[in-house]
Design a protein around this motif. Structure first.
Motif, PDB file in Angstrom:
ATOM      1  N   LEU A   3      15.186   6.614   2.876  1.00 53.09           N
ATOM      2  CA  LEU A   3      13.475   6.348   3.394  1.00 53.09           C
ATOM      3  C   LEU A   3      13.603   4.854   3.065  1.00 53.09           C
ATOM      4  O   LEU A   3      12.617   3.815   3.994  1.00 53.09           O
ATOM      5  CB  LEU A   3      13.010   7.416   2.290  1.00 53.09           C
ATOM      6  CG  LEU A   3      11.272   6.617   2.282  1.00 53.09           C
ATOM      7  CD1 LEU A   3      10.572   7.178   3.896  1.00 53.09           C
ATOM      8  CD2 LEU A   3      10.189   7.831   1.397  1.00 53.09           C
ATOM      9  N   TYR A   4      13.700   3.615   1.961  1.00 53.38           N
ATOM     10  CA  TYR A   4      13.235   2.957   2.489  1.00 53.38           C
ATOM     11  C   TYR A   4      14.361   2.239   3.238  1.00 53.38           C
ATOM     12  O   TYR A   4      13.556   0.851   3.354  1.00 53.38           O
ATOM     13  CB  TYR A   4      13.269   1.734   0.914  1.00 53.38           C
ATOM     14  CG  TYR A   4      12.761   2.705  -0.916  1.00 53.38           C
ATOM     15  CD1 TYR A   4      11.228   2.164  -0.133  1.00 53.38           C
ATOM     16  CD2 TYR A   4      12.417   3.673  -1.355  1.00 53.38           C
ATOM     17  CE1 TYR A   4      10.380   2.756  -1.194  1.00 53.38           C
ATOM     18  CE2 TYR A   4      12.064   3.649  -1.646  1.00 53.38           C
ATOM     19  CZ  TYR A   4      10.668   4.044  -1.863  1.00 53.38           C
ATOM     20  OH  TYR A   4       9.898   4.328  -3.031  1.00 53.38           O
ATOM     21  N   GLY A  46       0.845  -1.875  -0.109  1.00 53.56           N
ATOM     22  CA  GLY A  46      -0.381  -0.011  -0.571  1.00 53.56           C
ATOM     23  C   GLY A  46       1.321   1.195   0.056  1.00 53.56           C
ATOM     24  O   GLY A  46       0.624   2.031  -1.169  1.00 53.56           O
ATOM     25  N   LEU A  47       1.001   1.656   1.027  1.00 49.68           N
ATOM     26  CA  LEU A  47       1.873   2.815   1.367  1.00 49.68           C
ATOM     27  C   LEU A  47       3.046   2.855   0.534  1.00 49.68           C
ATOM     28  O   LEU A  47       3.996   4.392  -0.064  1.00 49.68           O
ATOM     29  CB  LEU A  47       2.148   3.411   2.856  1.00 49.68           C
ATOM     30  CG  LEU A  47       0.992   3.433   3.912  1.00 49.68           C
ATOM     31  CD1 LEU A  47       1.312   3.912   5.073  1.00 49.68           C
ATOM     32  CD2 LEU A  47       0.848   4.781   2.660  1.00 49.68           C
ATOM     33  N   SER A  48       4.126   1.600   0.110  1.00 53.69           N
ATOM     34  CA  SER A  48       5.328   1.995   0.033  1.00 53.69           C
ATOM     35  C   SER A  48       5.333   2.160  -1.704  1.00 53.69           C
ATOM     36  O   SER A  48       6.028   3.614  -2.346  1.00 53.69           O
ATOM     37  CB  SER A  48       6.337   0.948   0.012  1.00 53.69           C
ATOM     38  OG  SER A  48       5.527  -0.064  -0.747  1.00 53.69           O
ATOM     39  N   SER A  49       4.145   2.056  -2.153  1.00 54.76           N
ATOM     40  CA  SER A  49       3.888   1.635  -3.515  1.00 54.76           C
ATOM     41  C   SER A  49       3.275   3.849  -3.788  1.00 54.76           C
ATOM     42  O   SER A  49       3.199   4.139  -4.345  1.00 54.76           O
ATOM     43  CB  SER A  49       2.697   1.418  -4.192  1.00 54.76           C
ATOM     44  OG  SER A  49       1.483   1.623  -3.589  1.00 54.76           O
ATOM     45  N   CYS A  50       3.278   4.292  -2.338  1.00 49.68           N
ATOM     46  CA  CYS A  50       2.120   5.351  -2.273  1.00 49.68           C
ATOM     47  C   CYS A  50       3.675   6.834  -2.906  1.00 49.68           C
ATOM     48  O   CYS A  50       2.994   7.958  -3.792  1.00 49.68           O
ATOM     49  CB  CYS A  50       1.602   5.990  -1.312  1.00 49.68           C
ATOM     50  SG  CYS A  50       0.368   5.025  -0.627  1.00 49.68           S
ATOM     51  N   PHE A  51       5.115   6.638  -2.032  1.00 53.19           N
ATOM     52  CA  PHE A  51       6.033   6.804  -2.095  1.00 53.19           C
ATOM     53  C   PHE A  51       7.047   6.860  -3.811  1.00 53.19           C
ATOM     54  O   PHE A  51       8.045   7.308  -3.644  1.00 53.19           O
ATOM     55  CB  PHE A  51       6.745   6.704  -0.832  1.00 53.19           C
ATOM     56  CG  PHE A  51       5.645   7.134   0.070  1.00 53.19           C
ATOM     57  CD1 PHE A  51       5.306   6.462   0.485  1.00 53.19           C
ATOM     58  CD2 PHE A  51       5.345   8.809   0.026  1.00 53.19           C
ATOM     59  CE1 PHE A  51       3.966   6.541   1.578  1.00 53.19           C
ATOM     60  CE2 PHE A  51       4.423   9.209   0.936  1.00 53.19           C
ATOM     61  CZ  PHE A  51       3.325   8.222   1.964  1.00 53.19           C
ATOM     62  N   GLU A  99      12.449  13.083  11.914  1.00 53.53           N
ATOM     63  CA  GLU A  99      12.757  14.595  11.382  1.00 53.53           C
ATOM     64  C   GLU A  99      12.029  14.714  10.297  1.00 53.53           C
ATOM     65  O   GLU A  99      12.064  16.153   9.322  1.00 53.53           O
ATOM     66  CB  GLU A  99      14.107  14.868  11.644  1.00 53.53           C
ATOM     67  CG  GLU A  99      15.339  13.870  13.292  1.00 53.53           C
ATOM     68  CD  GLU A  99      17.067  14.066  12.568  1.00 53.53           C
ATOM     69  OE1 GLU A  99      17.141  14.089  11.991  1.00 53.53           O
ATOM     70  OE2 GLU A  99      17.736  14.423  13.794  1.00 53.53           O
ATOM     71  N   ARG A 100      12.108  13.849   9.259  1.00 53.68           N
ATOM     72  CA  ARG A 100      11.132  13.891   8.759  1.00 53.68           C
ATOM     73  C   ARG A 100       9.429  14.175   8.201  1.00 53.68           C
ATOM     74  O   ARG A 100       9.725  15.128   7.576  1.00 53.68           O
ATOM     75  CB  ARG A 100      11.172  12.850   7.514  1.00 53.68           C
ATOM     76  CG  ARG A 100      11.011  12.412   6.550  1.00 53.68           C
ATOM     77  CD  ARG A 100      11.002  11.469   5.568  1.00 53.68           C
ATOM     78  NE  ARG A 100      10.650  11.457   4.509  1.00 53.68           N
ATOM     79  CZ  ARG A 100       9.259  10.960   3.830  1.00 53.68           C
ATOM     80  NH1 ARG A 100       8.332  10.276   4.813  1.00 53.68           N
ATOM     81  NH2 ARG A 100       8.596  10.693   2.573  1.00 53.68           N
TER      82      ARG A 100
END
Length: 550
Positions: free
Chosen positions: A27-28, A14-19, A52-53
């Motif tokens: 990030l990964y 889900g979310l990893s494909s969002c980014f 921090e991000r």
């Protein structure tokens, strides 16, 4: 047992494909550390990175980056057992989602945060709310892996409430979906839970086979966190089948993993398993008292962010309606409000003056106690001590020895009375004085357990409040020593938003509550500082007291 954390894994689809637009190696790298932590360092490093991000994303109003960071921060807090912090972040994220209805991949975000909140309510034993959230996620799920994880979570909710047949039905649906899943950890998750449920429904052989197969799969991919759940399930299985040696072996392996992870919630579960397997009657008795206190704390903490969020929307609508009605009200209503305000101010002033009067009286009591303490010590105890020395210098005889013994007993009684009413150092070492007081009642006959006293920020409380806490606990412990014959006393401290709650519990003979001088004194002291104290006791069922101070 805590619900296993691999429900986060559907995030990979889900979310990893969002980014994909933000495909940064760092990030990964940290996303994988959260999803597949090998040790405590992975978790804490990831928390720092995403915190921090998030700050940078908020400054730039980068909504997708904010939501991504908030999800991982909430997930990390969940894994560390910080449920309140995890819930607050998730609810805040849902608020952001509701304000940005056109955000790309909004469904994936909703699915992720609803699933996480479902698990949080599972931990809070809110079955209805947890199942409602999971069903929302199920409606949004579009692939086999997502659906299998949601069915697994639904099963865990039923299992927590001992509804094993419903739990198996949900898991069976998840197990059927594993044929279309190629993720090893998701398959192992479903197999392990299904095996455990089967063992609970007397299908022990098939249950053990599935649990062992799941452990092999988790070991193969070297996932530390999921192996914890396997060992915990196997420990419970062997305990239920009276194989104590294998139960202890698996429970110890689970504890070793919790030590490596430095997770409070995992360690608590593992120690709970080991205590269950212990044959020591004192350990068993402690667990019962501890469980009772923990259950009471959970019941009094029924303040959840999502329920507040749901209710706040209702409040907003109600407020708008009230504002419309307010515009139509006449000057008479306004005059009434002014009159009510005057009455309220009068009541507030009355309460303030009464409180001040009570505090002044309490200060007078404290000053009187201190003066009595000094007089007892200086004018009586010291004189008795001098007489003892004089007698000691005289020639020995039986009458003299008897008199010295009586004087010695009188001296210690005077010293104890002086100590009971002595001045307490509330400025520099109050915490140490309080711990010393409670530990002074620890002896071969009575075990006093203290919880949370070092977590309290005592500097935030006035001197009179601290003196009152000390004196009231002293009175309760004296009462315990004189009357209850308790072998175990538990005193726990909890501070929530500037409010202090102290729970006293012992396993003594108990009594029918009659407020004599001792209990009445404690009640008067607490009321004088605007606090409350309640008592609960029955014959042969111990004694409890709960103190609340703002």
């Amino acid at each position: 047992m805590k619900q296993i954390l691999f429900s986060f894994l559907f995030l990979c689809l889900g979310l990893s494909s969002c980014f994909s637009q933000q495909a940064q190696d760092s990030l990964y790298f940290y996303q994988n550390k959260v999803l597949y932590p090998k040790n405590a360092t992975d978790v804490f490093q990831s928390y720092k990175f995403f915190n921090e991000r998030l700050k940078k994303a908020e400054l730039k109003s980068n909504i997708p980056s904010q939501l991504n960071s908030m999800y991982y921060l909430s997930s990390i807090n969940y894994k560390l057992g910080a449920y309140d912090e995890s819930e607050q972040i998730s609810v805040k994220a849902i608020g952001v989602l509701n304000k940005h209805s056109t955000i790309p991949n909004r469904i994936h975000y909703q699915k992720s945060f609803y699933n996480l909140l479902g698990m949080l309510y599972y931990e809070q034993q809110n079955k209805k709310k947890s199942l409602s959230l999971y069903n929302k996620v199920l409606e949004l799920s579009v692939n086999a892996k997502d659906s299998a994880i949601v069915y697994n979570n639904i099963s865990n909710t039923y299992k927590k409430h001992n509804d094993f047949n419903e739990a198996k039905q949900a898991l069976s649906k998840a197990y059927d979906l594993t044929k279309r899943i190629d993720d090893t950890l998701t398959i192992a998750l479903v197999m392990d839970n299904l095996g455990f449920i089967n063992s609970k429904l007397s299908n022990t052989d098939d249950g053990l086979r599935l649990m062992k197969q799941a452990l092999k799969m988790r070991s193969f991919v070297k996932d530390t966190v999921s192996k914890y759940k396997s060992y915990a399930h196997l420990a419970q299985y062997y305990f239920n089948t009276d194989n104590i040696s294998l139960a202890k072996e698996n429970a110890l392996k689970a504890f070793e993993i919790s030590e490596k992870m430095k997770s409070v919630s995992y360690k608590q579960d593992a120690l709970g398993l080991l205590i269950t397997l212990s044959e020591d009657p004192y350990v068993t008795q402690y667990k019962k008292v501890n469980d009772s206190i923990n259950k009471a704390e959970k019941e009094t903490k029924n303040k959840f962010a999502l329920l507040k969020y749901d209710y706040s929307n209702f409040e907003k609508k109600l407020l708008l309606s009230q504002l419309q009605e307010q515009k139509q009200k006449s000057k008479t209503v306004i005059a009434s409000l002014v009159a009510i305000g005057v009455v309220l101010l009068s009541l507030i002033l009355y309460v303030f003056l009464k409180t001040k009067h009570n505090k002044d009286k309490l200060l007078q009591v404290v000053e009187t106690e201190s003066r009595i303490s000094n007089q007892v010590h200086d004018e009586i105890a010291n004189e008795v001590f001098q007489v003892m020395i004089k007698f000691d210098n005289q020639e020995e005889n039986s009458q003299k020895s008897k008199l010295i013994k009586e004087l010695n007993n009188l001296y210690y009684k005077a010293r104890d009375i002086s100590k009971q009413h002595s001045v307490i150092d509330v400025k520099n070492s109050f915490e140490d004085s309080l711990i010393e007081l409670m530990n002074s009642y620890n002896d071969t006959d009575t075990n006093v357990i203290i919880k949370g006293v070092k977590d309290i920020v005592w500097k935030g409380y006035s001197e009179i409040n601290k003196i009152t806490v000390y004196k009231v606990l002293q009175e309760l412990l004296i009462n315990m020593k004189k009357h209850s014959k308790a072998s175990l006393v538990v005193i726990s401290f909890l501070e929530t938003k500037g409010k202090l709650e102290i729970k006293y519990s012992d396993n003594g003979v108990g009594c029918t509550i009659k407020k004599g001088n001792g209990l009445e004194n404690t009640e008067n002291r607490i009321q004088a500082i605007n606090g409350t104290i309640t008592f609960e006791s029955k014959e042969n069922k111990g004694f409890k007291a709960i103190i609340n101070i703002s």
